[in-house]
Design a protein around this motif. Structure first.
Motif, mmCIF file in Angstrom:
data_model
loop_
_atom_site.group_PDB
_atom_site.id
_atom_site.type_symbol
_atom_site.label_atom_id
_atom_site.label_comp_id
_atom_site.label_asym_id
_atom_site.label_seq_id
_atom_site.Cartn_x
_atom_site.Cartn_y
_atom_site.Cartn_z
ATOM 1 N N GLN A 54 -3.050 -10.760 1.512
ATOM 2 C CA GLN A 54 -4.246 -11.028 2.031
ATOM 3 C C GLN A 54 -4.921 -9.865 0.387
ATOM 4 N N MET A 55 -3.610 -8.854 0.567
ATOM 5 C CA MET A 55 -4.668 -8.103 -0.702
ATOM 6 C C MET A 55 -4.271 -8.666 -2.479
ATOM 7 N N ALA A 56 -3.847 -10.092 -2.327
ATOM 8 C CA ALA A 56 -3.574 -10.448 -3.615
ATOM 9 C C ALA A 56 -4.043 -12.173 -3.379
ATOM 10 N N VAL A 57 -4.791 -12.280 -2.967
ATOM 11 C CA VAL A 57 -5.707 -13.729 -2.494
ATOM 12 C C VAL A 57 -6.522 -13.421 -4.113
ATOM 13 N N GLY A 58 -6.485 -14.529 -4.426
ATOM 14 C CA GLY A 58 -7.104 -14.259 -5.847
ATOM 15 C C GLY A 58 -6.451 -14.685 -7.542
ATOM 16 N N GLY A 59 -5.315 -13.936 -7.269
ATOM 17 C CA GLY A 59 -4.156 -13.610 -8.159
ATOM 18 C C GLY A 59 -2.988 -12.570 -7.692
ATOM 19 N N GLU A 60 -2.509 -11.974 -8.169
ATOM 20 C CA GLU A 60 -1.271 -10.862 -7.662
ATOM 21 C C GLU A 60 -1.926 -9.530 -8.517
ATOM 22 N N ASP A 61 -2.566 -9.868 -9.668
ATOM 23 C CA ASP A 61 -3.474 -8.750 -10.431
ATOM 24 C C ASP A 61 -4.542 -7.771 -9.489
ATOM 25 N N LEU A 62 -4.982 -8.827 -9.034
ATOM 26 C CA LEU A 62 -5.420 -7.976 -8.113
ATOM 27 C C LEU A 62 -5.577 -7.001 -7.594
ATOM 28 N N ALA A 63 -4.414 -7.767 -6.626
ATOM 29 C CA ALA A 63 -3.620 -6.175 -5.660
ATOM 30 C C ALA A 63 -3.094 -4.748 -5.745
ATOM 31 N N THR A 64 -4.250 -4.131 -6.303
ATOM 32 C CA THR A 64 -3.758 -2.725 -6.460
ATOM 33 C C THR A 64 -5.613 -1.729 -6.289
ATOM 34 N N HIS A 65 -5.213 -0.779 -6.489
ATOM 35 C CA HIS A 65 -5.933 0.700 -6.076
ATOM 36 C C HIS A 65 -7.082 0.872 -6.916
ATOM 37 N N GLY A 66 -6.275 0.065 -8.632
ATOM 38 C CA GLY A 66 -7.011 0.848 -9.384
ATOM 39 C C GLY A 66 -8.078 0.297 -10.537
ATOM 40 N N LEU A 67 -7.941 0.134 -11.558
ATOM 41 C CA LEU A 67 -8.632 -0.619 -12.410
ATOM 42 C C LEU A 67 -8.106 -1.955 -13.072
ATOM 43 N N ILE A 68 -8.611 -2.864 -12.740
ATOM 44 C CA ILE A 68 -7.556 -4.560 -13.432
ATOM 45 C C ILE A 68 -8.875 -5.035 -14.361
ATOM 46 N N VAL A 69 -8.534 -4.858 -15.992
ATOM 47 C CA VAL A 69 -9.578 -5.579 -16.801
ATOM 48 C C VAL A 69 -8.576 -6.393 -17.777
ATOM 49 N N PRO A 70 -9.424 -7.634 -18.431
ATOM 50 C CA PRO A 70 -8.242 -8.907 -19.019
ATOM 51 C C PRO A 70 -7.540 -7.892 -20.441
ATOM 52 N N ASP A 71 -6.584 -8.341 -20.677
ATOM 53 C CA ASP A 71 -6.772 -7.505 -22.088
ATOM 54 C C ASP A 71 -6.967 -7.622 -23.559
ATOM 55 N N GLY A 72 -7.246 -6.093 -23.853
ATOM 56 C CA GLY A 72 -7.966 -5.962 -24.278
ATOM 57 C C GLY A 72 -9.079 -5.809 -24.612
ATOM 58 N N ALA A 73 -9.760 -5.893 -23.061
ATOM 59 C CA ALA A 73 -11.387 -5.872 -22.553
ATOM 60 C C ALA A 73 -11.617 -3.941 -23.279
ATOM 61 N N LYS A 74 -12.857 -4.238 -23.454
ATOM 62 C CA LYS A 74 -13.478 -2.446 -24.139
ATOM 63 C C LYS A 74 -13.273 -2.158 -22.360
#
Length: 408
Positions: A54-74
């Motif tokens: 369930q932590m990975a619903v919507g994509g495995e990169d969302l299974a984090t307690h920290g920050l997730i942003v696109p590569d190269g994003a400010k």
């Protein structure tokens, strides 16, 4: 063969560490936060044990307690919110997030789940007579000022709920949506939980229709975006949350004067292209916020939980994150908002696979050893690689246990 090995490794990492293989291999990035002196507050409630899938619903990169942003994003702005997410209401793209699936207490943003559940089934022109149980709310909590025996259009109750965060309006609407009887609120809360599950909002569990704190009541930034997507698809909801002020009608029996009330969501007064949203606060949950805006043909929604009001109020933090989101190029994403159709299909998939799986000699254990009669080459290689990775698996497990202990 290689695909089977990777699948076996991923499954084992998921089982042992509680996170997907890609997430386990990626160090968590702390979310940008300002330095503030936090006010005293009650201890946060212990959340349910995390479910890796369930932590990975919507994509495995969302299974984090920290920050997730696109590569190269400010880097996104530093906000006090404990968790947050920015997503596209139309495409479902998740533009960035901080702990999107982490359990949090909702406060009054819970009211958008009530709206998503009931707004389509209640006639806005129907008159409702308020009963005493509708006013059964926590002393000192927000109320729009309904009186027992008063008669109000359902549309006015929605305005009282969404503009003034009336917990009395929440009870009255939930009671009516549940049939109007003594068990109406309970039935509607059950319906809220059923809707959340059908949307893939697996961290959400409602106990009250208003968001007043209740044992076991949680949500997440990701879940709120799923719920907001349903709400902003409804024309009445969009109209209500953009209303700046409304009139509470006077009552003859019992005698009560009419009065005006205002929209507490300052985003609609101060942000270009604002579509509205919902504020929330309890001492336990701290500040929560859901807001949406449209610019350049894009409609973005921001959700945030566990925030403090200084140096920025909830809506101001939401505005800053929306600015960051609109600055991202179209098509940027780190995941997606799942659709109800995808949720339904994924629920059916395991049943279909179980029915279709053939029974072979390799899957039937022997009476003597309880192990398969023969390992395929791919399976043998998988076991060998897994044994080689045993120290890594142990380390990841220990780290996960430490993180869970720290959060508790």
């Amino acid at each position: 063969m290689a695909v089977k090995i990777v699948a076996a490794l991923s499954a084992t990492l998921l089982l042992v560490t509680g996170v997907p293989a890609s997430a386990a291999a990626r160090a968590e990035i702390p979310c940008p936060k300002p330095k503030i002196a936090k006010p005293s507050a009650p201890p946060r409630p212990t959340p349910p044990e995390e479910n890796a899938e369930q932590m990975a619903v919507g994509g495995e990169d969302l299974a984090t307690h920290g920050l997730i942003v696109p590569d190269g994003a400010k880097s996104p702005p530093a906000v006090t919110a404990t968790t947050w997410m920015v997503a596209d209401l139309d495409t479902g793209e998740v533009l960035g997030a901080c702990g999107p699936h982490v359990h949090q207490t909702p406060a009054s943003v819970q009211k958008i789940l009530l709206a998503a559940t009931a707004i389509g089934s209640l006639d806005p022109d129907k008159q409702v007579t308020v009963v005493r149980s509708d006013l059964d709310i926590e002393p000192g909590s927000s109320a729009v000022g309904l009186v027992v025996g008063g008669k109000y259009p359902i549309s006015t109750l929605w305005l009282g709920l969404l503009l003034n965060s009336g917990n009395d309006a929440a009870n009255a609407l939930a009671r009516m949506a549940g049939g109007g009887g003594a068990d109406g609120v309970k039935k509607t809360v059950n319906g809220m939980n059923e809707l959340a599950a059908s949307l893939g909002a697996y961290q959400t569990h409602a106990v009250t229709p208003s968001g007043l704190d209740g044992k076991g009541q949680f949500t997440s930034a990701y879940d709120l975006a799923l719920i907001a997507r349903v709400c902003f698809a409804n024309g009445d909801f969009r109209k209500y949350v953009l209303t700046r002020s409304a009139q509470m009608p006077a009552q003859k029996k019992p005698k009560a004067s009419g009065f005006q009330f205002q929209n507490e969501n300052k985003l609609i007064y101060n942000y270009e292209g604002a579509l509205g949203g919902k504020t929330g606060f309890t001492t336990l949950a701290r500040h929560s916020y859901v807001g949406a805006a449209e610019r350049g043909g894009r409609r973005l929604v921001v959700t945030l939980l566990g925030a403090e009001a200084r140096p920025q109020r909830g809506w101001e933090q939401g505005a800053a994150l929306l600015d960051w989101g609109f600055a991202q190029p179209a098509g940027s994403s780190v995941g997606s908002l799942v659709t109800p159709e995808e949720v339904a299909a994924s629920a059916k998939a395991p049943e279909t696979e179980a029915e279709a799986a053939p029974v072979t000699d390799e899957t039937v254990p022997t009476a003597q050893t309880g192990s398969p009669r023969g390992l395929s080459v791919a399976a043998a290689l998988s076991v060998a690689v897994l044994l080689a990775l045993a120290p890594l698996l142990l380390l990841l497990t220990q780290r996960r246990k430490r993180r869970l202990a720290q959060r508790r």
